[in-house]
Design an enzyme around this catalytic site. Structure first.
Site, short mmCIF file in Angstrom:
data_model
loop_
_atom_site.label_atom_id
_atom_site.label_comp_id
_atom_site.label_asym_id
_atom_site.label_seq_id
_atom_site.Cartn_x
_atom_site.Cartn_y
_atom_site.Cartn_z
N CYS A 132 125.20 -20.92 62.26
CA CYS A 132 124.56 -21.65 63.36
C CYS A 132 124.79 -20.93 64.70
O CYS A 132 124.35 -19.80 64.87
CB CYS A 132 125.01 -23.11 63.37
SG CYS A 132 123.95 -24.15 64.39
N GLU B 243 127.46 -25.36 54.64
CA GLU B 243 128.48 -26.35 54.23
C GLU B 243 127.93 -27.77 54.19
O GLU B 243 128.57 -28.67 53.65
CB GLU B 243 129.72 -26.25 55.15
CG GLU B 243 129.60 -26.89 56.52
CD GLU B 243 128.80 -26.11 57.55
OE1 GLU B 243 128.75 -26.56 58.71
OE2 GLU B 243 128.20 -25.06 57.22
N HIS C 166 123.34 -24.84 58.25
CA HIS C 166 124.74 -25.12 57.89
C HIS C 166 124.87 -25.13 56.37
O HIS C 166 124.58 -26.14 55.73
CB HIS C 166 125.17 -26.48 58.45
CG HIS C 166 125.40 -26.47 59.91
ND1 HIS C 166 126.60 -26.10 60.48
CD2 HIS C 166 124.57 -26.73 60.94
CE1 HIS C 166 126.50 -26.15 61.80
NE2 HIS C 166 125.28 -26.54 62.11
#
Length: 197
Positions: free
Chosen positions: A78, A181, A179
């Site tokens: 990001c 994750e 993202h």
């Protein structure tokens, strides 16, 4: 030796990245200690917040030159990806790490809400090690108001009223605008691909 380092940039999402990496069977270390960072095998540069705030932390911890000179794989996530460029339009303008000759621009749309938040498709034209076992047009989770324009280091693009770089690579530096994750099993696969490089 701490092989996998998540740079402590003072962001809120460090723990979620750490947990996502641990689920893959690796043991990352969150630190901003230059002597540990310089000897690591992989670096994650996460970013949430403002470019100015993260650059200030990297500068204070004397990490900017270490990142610039690092020869093993680095993944910017990001804002972390945006910091690889040499300038960001954020605020009054911020000089960033300068690995890629590009400016980071404010995302402008005609009528779509900003920031760009949610799941969106990632389109890539070639197979790269980072995309192993990831189908083209897979959806990842985005949260951002700034973009890296499409340039010669762009590996994939995403459209949100306009096309922008969603993955970039220059040598050992990889950046993802989304993202991983927070992107379920597809995001986990991308992290696994990076960790296995």
């Amino acid at each position: 030796m701490e092989d996998i380092v998540i740079l402590d940039t003072g962001c809120a999402n460090l723990t979620s990245i750490k947990v996502a990496i641990e689920k893959l069977g690796y043991y990352p270390f969150i630190t901003s200690e230059p002597s540990i960072v310089i000897n690591s095998k992989k670096i994650f540069l996460p970013g949430v917040g403002t470019a100015a705030a993260v650059m200030k932390i990297l500068s204070k911890k004397k990490l900017i030159n270490i990142i610039q000179d690092f020869k093993r794989p680095v993944l910017g996530i990001c804002l972390g990806m945006q910091l690889f460029c040499d300038f960001s339009e954020e605020g009054n303008g911020v000089k960033t790490i300068g690995i890629i000759k590009s400016s980071v621009l404010r995302l402008k749309t005609n009528n779509l809400p900003l920031p760009h938040i949610g799941w969106n498709q990632v389109l890539f034209n070639k197979s790269y090690p980072l995309f192993k076992h990831i189908p083209n047009n897979s959806r990842f989770y985005f949260v951002h108001s700034y973009i890296v324009p499409i340039n010669k280091y762009t590996l994939s693009t995403t459209n949100y009223d306009i096309n922008f770089s969603s993955v970039i690579q220059k040598n050992n530096f990889f950046g993802v605008q989304f993202h991983p994750e927070k992107s379920g099993h597809i995001g986990a696969q991308l992290l696994k691909n990076f960790l296995e490089m």
